[in-house]
Motif scaffolding. Sequence first.
Motif, PDB file in Angstrom:
ATOM      1  N   ILE A   9       4.543 -19.322 -16.751  1.00 31.76           N
ATOM      2  CA  ILE A   9       3.495 -19.864 -16.876  1.00 31.76           C
ATOM      3  C   ILE A   9       2.821 -20.340 -18.183  1.00 31.76           C
ATOM      4  O   ILE A   9       2.508 -19.623 -19.300  1.00 31.76           O
ATOM      5  N   GLU A  10       3.658 -21.641 -18.151  1.00 31.17           N
ATOM      6  CA  GLU A  10       2.616 -22.064 -19.764  1.00 31.17           C
ATOM      7  C   GLU A  10       0.649 -22.234 -20.079  1.00 31.17           C
ATOM      8  O   GLU A  10       0.265 -22.275 -18.932  1.00 31.17           O
ATOM      9  N   ASN A  11       0.908 -21.653 -20.897  1.00 33.21           N
ATOM     10  CA  ASN A  11      -0.504 -20.734 -21.450  1.00 33.21           C
ATOM     11  C   ASN A  11      -1.249 -20.181 -20.620  1.00 33.21           C
ATOM     12  O   ASN A  11      -2.229 -19.948 -20.766  1.00 33.21           O
ATOM     13  N   PHE A  12      -0.863 -19.389 -20.213  1.00 36.81           N
ATOM     14  CA  PHE A  12      -0.900 -18.354 -19.505  1.00 36.81           C
ATOM     15  C   PHE A  12       0.280 -16.630 -19.854  1.00 36.81           C
ATOM     16  O   PHE A  12       1.482 -16.957 -20.536  1.00 36.81           O
ATOM     17  N   LYS A  13      -0.734 -15.663 -20.350  1.00 38.18           N
ATOM     18  CA  LYS A  13      -0.123 -14.422 -20.257  1.00 38.18           C
ATOM     19  C   LYS A  13      -0.184 -13.665 -18.849  1.00 38.18           C
ATOM     20  O   LYS A  13      -1.006 -12.894 -18.560  1.00 38.18           O
ATOM     21  N   ASN A  77      -2.709 -12.555  -9.223  1.00 38.98           N
ATOM     22  CA  ASN A  77      -3.579 -14.091  -9.230  1.00 38.98           C
ATOM     23  C   ASN A  77      -1.955 -15.620  -9.563  1.00 38.98           C
ATOM     24  O   ASN A  77      -3.285 -16.661  -9.626  1.00 38.98           O
ATOM     25  N   ALA A  78      -0.917 -14.817  -9.509  1.00 38.64           N
ATOM     26  CA  ALA A  78       0.040 -15.258  -9.862  1.00 38.64           C
ATOM     27  C   ALA A  78       1.066 -14.965  -8.784  1.00 38.64           C
ATOM     28  O   ALA A  78       1.544 -13.661  -9.000  1.00 38.64           O
ATOM     29  N   VAL A  79       2.442 -15.803  -8.179  1.00 35.25           N
ATOM     30  CA  VAL A  79       3.589 -15.757  -7.841  1.00 35.25           C
ATOM     31  C   VAL A  79       4.695 -16.107  -8.840  1.00 35.25           C
ATOM     32  O   VAL A  79       4.422 -17.364  -8.708  1.00 35.25           O
ATOM     33  N   VAL A  80       5.566 -15.592  -9.690  1.00 38.59           N
ATOM     34  CA  VAL A  80       6.693 -16.256 -10.616  1.00 38.59           C
ATOM     35  C   VAL A  80       7.549 -16.469 -10.066  1.00 38.59           C
ATOM     36  O   VAL A  80       7.842 -15.475  -8.847  1.00 38.59           O
ATOM     37  N   GLY A  81       8.964 -17.140  -9.565  1.00 40.00           N
ATOM     38  CA  GLY A  81      10.588 -16.883  -9.845  1.00 40.00           C
ATOM     39  C   GLY A  81       9.981 -16.912  -8.790  1.00 40.00           C
ATOM     40  O   GLY A  81      11.335 -16.230  -7.871  1.00 40.00           O
ATOM     41  N   ILE A  82       9.902 -17.855  -7.696  1.00 38.44           N
ATOM     42  CA  ILE A  82      10.049 -18.375  -6.597  1.00 38.44           C
ATOM     43  C   ILE A  82      11.326 -18.976  -6.393  1.00 38.44           C
ATOM     44  O   ILE A  82      11.210 -19.755  -6.565  1.00 38.44           O
ATOM     45  N   ILE A  99      10.649 -17.003   1.358  1.00 33.96           N
ATOM     46  CA  ILE A  99       9.913 -16.994  -0.032  1.00 33.96           C
ATOM     47  C   ILE A  99       9.976 -15.438  -0.229  1.00 33.96           C
ATOM     48  O   ILE A  99       9.453 -14.500  -0.184  1.00 33.96           O
ATOM     49  N   THR A 100      10.310 -15.655  -1.775  1.00 35.92           N
ATOM     50  CA  THR A 100      10.138 -13.913  -2.498  1.00 35.92           C
ATOM     51  C   THR A 100      10.003 -14.782  -3.944  1.00 35.92           C
ATOM     52  O   THR A 100      10.597 -15.695  -4.361  1.00 35.92           O
ATOM     53  N   GLY A 101       8.898 -13.271  -4.954  1.00 35.23           N
ATOM     54  CA  GLY A 101       9.023 -13.833  -5.752  1.00 35.23           C
ATOM     55  C   GLY A 101       8.313 -12.703  -6.398  1.00 35.23           C
ATOM     56  O   GLY A 101       8.029 -11.506  -5.121  1.00 35.23           O
ATOM     57  N   THR A 102       7.651 -12.439  -7.829  1.00 30.02           N
ATOM     58  CA  THR A 102       6.631 -11.601  -7.945  1.00 30.02           C
ATOM     59  C   THR A 102       5.307 -11.535  -8.653  1.00 30.02           C
ATOM     60  O   THR A 102       5.144 -12.767  -9.180  1.00 30.02           O
ATOM     61  N   ALA A 103       5.199 -11.083  -7.775  1.00 29.66           N
ATOM     62  CA  ALA A 103       3.784 -10.910  -7.872  1.00 29.66           C
ATOM     63  C   ALA A 103       2.932 -10.688  -8.926  1.00 29.66           C
ATOM     64  O   ALA A 103       3.630  -9.231  -9.515  1.00 29.66           O
ATOM     65  N   VAL A 104       2.030 -11.371 -10.101  1.00 28.57           N
ATOM     66  CA  VAL A 104       1.902 -10.189 -11.260  1.00 28.57           C
ATOM     67  C   VAL A 104       0.778 -11.620 -11.581  1.00 28.57           C
ATOM     68  O   VAL A 104      -0.466 -11.940 -10.719  1.00 28.57           O
ATOM     69  N   LYS A 105      -0.320 -10.335 -12.414  1.00 28.08           N
ATOM     70  CA  LYS A 105      -1.473 -10.816 -13.148  1.00 28.08           C
ATOM     71  C   LYS A 105      -1.602 -12.091 -14.586  1.00 28.08           C
ATOM     72  O   LYS A 105      -0.904 -11.071 -15.380  1.00 28.08           O
ATOM     73  N   VAL A 106      -2.000 -12.973 -14.685  1.00 27.10           N
ATOM     74  CA  VAL A 106      -1.990 -13.758 -15.917  1.00 27.10           C
ATOM     75  C   VAL A 106      -3.569 -13.808 -15.359  1.00 27.10           C
ATOM     76  O   VAL A 106      -4.434 -13.740 -15.521  1.00 27.10           O
ATOM     77  N   LYS A 107      -3.695 -14.109 -17.785  1.00 27.65           N
ATOM     78  CA  LYS A 107      -4.589 -14.666 -18.648  1.00 27.65           C
ATOM     79  C   LYS A 107      -4.413 -15.911 -18.832  1.00 27.65           C
ATOM     80  O   LYS A 107      -3.220 -16.003 -19.240  1.00 27.65           O
TER      81      LYS A 107
END
Length: 107
Positions: A9-13, A77-82, A99-107
């Motif tokens: 996610i752009e501007n997030f780590k 607080n985010a899901v990537v690779g949906i 729908i499948t994705g990877t649950a992540v925590k981002v800052k």
Amino acid sequence: MILTTTNNIENFKIVDYLGIVTGAAYNSSYSYKGSKMSFKDMFSTAKYYENYTAGLESLKENAFQKLKENASKLGANAVVGIQLDIEPVANTSTLLVSITGTAVKVK
């Protein structure tokens, strides 16, 4: 919650990968808001596509809600690779939306 098909996610780590999450929903592709399409309406091309589209959108929304609920349970607080998959169930008018994705925590 941020949902994206990309792997970052752009501007997030991404600070933590929490696991794979899914959301699934199924119903008749001719059903929307609890009402089924009449036999007569099935022969009206415009009405058929209108109801089919509305039913599919409703299924996708339900599947996304379940995906977000499952990600929240993991503390994400985010899901990537949906990835979205829509499959007809054999010999029926039922559609399955997964729908499948990877649950992540981002800052």
